[in-house]
Design an enzyme around this catalytic site. Sequence first.
Site, PDB file in Angstrom:
ATOM      1  N   LYS A 129      56.695  29.456  76.085  1.00 28.15           N
ATOM      2  CA  LYS A 129      56.838  29.672  74.638  1.00 28.15           C
ATOM      3  C   LYS A 129      58.207  29.154  74.225  1.00 28.15           C
ATOM      4  O   LYS A 129      59.188  29.344  74.960  1.00 28.15           O
ATOM      5  CB  LYS A 129      56.693  31.167  74.295  1.00 28.15           C
ATOM      6  CG  LYS A 129      56.937  31.460  72.811  1.00 28.15           C
ATOM      7  CD  LYS A 129      56.433  32.841  72.404  1.00 28.15           C
ATOM      8  CE  LYS A 129      57.378  33.979  72.675  1.00 28.15           C
ATOM      9  NZ  LYS A 129      58.714  33.856  72.056  1.00 28.15           N
TER      10      LYS A 129
ATOM     11  N   GLU B 137      56.773  36.054  63.862  1.00 30.58           N
ATOM     12  CA  GLU B 137      57.590  37.271  63.956  1.00 30.58           C
ATOM     13  C   GLU B 137      58.222  37.602  62.606  1.00 30.58           C
ATOM     14  O   GLU B 137      58.833  36.721  61.969  1.00 30.58           O
ATOM     15  CB  GLU B 137      58.684  37.079  65.022  1.00 30.58           C
ATOM     16  CG  GLU B 137      59.567  38.323  65.162  1.00 30.58           C
ATOM     17  CD  GLU B 137      60.424  38.347  66.417  1.00 30.58           C
ATOM     18  OE1 GLU B 137      60.291  37.447  67.267  1.00 30.58           O
ATOM     19  OE2 GLU B 137      61.223  39.292  66.543  1.00 30.58           O
TER      20      GLU B 137
ATOM     21  N   SER C 187      63.411  38.565  75.416  1.00 32.43           N
ATOM     22  CA  SER C 187      63.863  39.900  75.012  1.00 32.43           C
ATOM     23  C   SER C 187      64.281  40.710  76.226  1.00 32.43           C
ATOM     24  O   SER C 187      65.001  41.703  76.096  1.00 32.43           O
ATOM     25  CB  SER C 187      62.744  40.641  74.266  1.00 32.43           C
ATOM     26  OG  SER C 187      61.554  40.655  75.040  1.00 32.43           O
TER      27      SER C 187
ATOM     28  N   ASP D  59      58.904  32.741  78.073  1.00 33.16           N
ATOM     29  CA  ASP D  59      59.843  32.186  77.097  1.00 33.16           C
ATOM     30  C   ASP D  59      60.777  31.187  77.753  1.00 33.16           C
ATOM     31  O   ASP D  59      61.370  31.469  78.810  1.00 33.16           O
ATOM     32  CB  ASP D  59      60.718  33.313  76.513  1.00 33.16           C
ATOM     33  CG  ASP D  59      60.189  33.817  75.188  1.00 33.16           C
ATOM     34  OD1 ASP D  59      59.373  33.124  74.547  1.00 33.16           O
ATOM     35  OD2 ASP D  59      60.597  34.926  74.795  1.00 33.16           O
TER      36      ASP D  59
HETATM   37  O1  KIV Z   1      61.133  37.692  73.647  1.00 32.89           O
HETATM   38  C1  KIV Z   1      60.183  38.344  73.176  1.00 32.89           C
HETATM   39  O2  KIV Z   1      59.887  39.471  73.600  1.00 32.89           O
HETATM   40  C2  KIV Z   1      59.407  37.757  72.082  1.00 32.89           C
HETATM   41  C3  KIV Z   1      58.472  38.655  71.346  1.00 32.89           C
HETATM   42  C4  KIV Z   1      59.239  39.580  70.486  1.00 32.89           C
HETATM   43  C5  KIV Z   1      57.446  37.907  70.597  1.00 32.89           C
HETATM   44  O3  KIV Z   1      59.548  36.612  71.802  1.00 32.89           O
END
Ligand code: KIV
Length: 268
Positions: free
Chosen positions: A116, A185, A48, A86
Amino acid sequence: MTDRAPTMRDLATRKSTGEKLVMLTCYDALFARLLESAGIDLLLVGDSLNEVIAGRRNTLSATLEQMIYHAAAVRRGVERALVVVDLPFLSYQVSIEEAIRNAGRVLAETDCHAVKLEGGAVMAPTVRALVERGIPVVAHLGLTPQSIHALGGYRVQGRSDADAAALLADALALEDAGASAVVLELVARGRATEISRALRIPTIGIGAGAGCDGQVLVLHDVLGLNEGFAPRFLKQYATLGADVRDAIGRFADDVRSGTYPDDAHSFE
Ligand code: KIV
């Protein structure tokens, strides 16, 4: 948690004791220090960041280099908190070999604790391969932003019985593959509760109701810095956007009027 620094393996223990997990996104060392000192369990270097601080329309163009840069900064800001990073779009979907190489780079170059990745049962072999090679994985189901074009928009997932059954099957497959936790989510809350009850590993919800084992939000949204973004699930705990504008406005007024810098802020 005990006195030793927590590890990803402790997450399942937290679930069994019923203690909720608190996670927030974080993209830099300064906020990482603040979040850790406020007692946050898990920091998520979410892709994000591509929207929130890089100003892009969605997460799809985030790069591995971008994620590594921000993850290393966040990690430098914390001593004990767990940091999850991520994996960006196309860094893990093409082949298991690429996923291992890229996830391995994230851990080696940032010293963070886990990666993640998004996707259901189709990603289970990848999750298993990463976990077997010593790379802890947090999975992400429901509204998966890297599939936003396929999903057709930001809408609640798992409403129909068929969708809910598929979500549950995905969650069980990811748990079986060795995932440490699952982010849910934008999932209808009853469905998210069912999934949470069915899993041994914790679920961490965002827009998925109170039945999850933990909650995650985007830091800038919580602080009211991302003005105008007000989805139903978001609770703002501060209005820092307004505070920033006010402070900067007063600074500009002082400079323009010549009242800053005054004697107290100048050297002889
Ligand atoms: O990228 C992100 O911030 C996320 C969250 C919204 C869980 O994956």
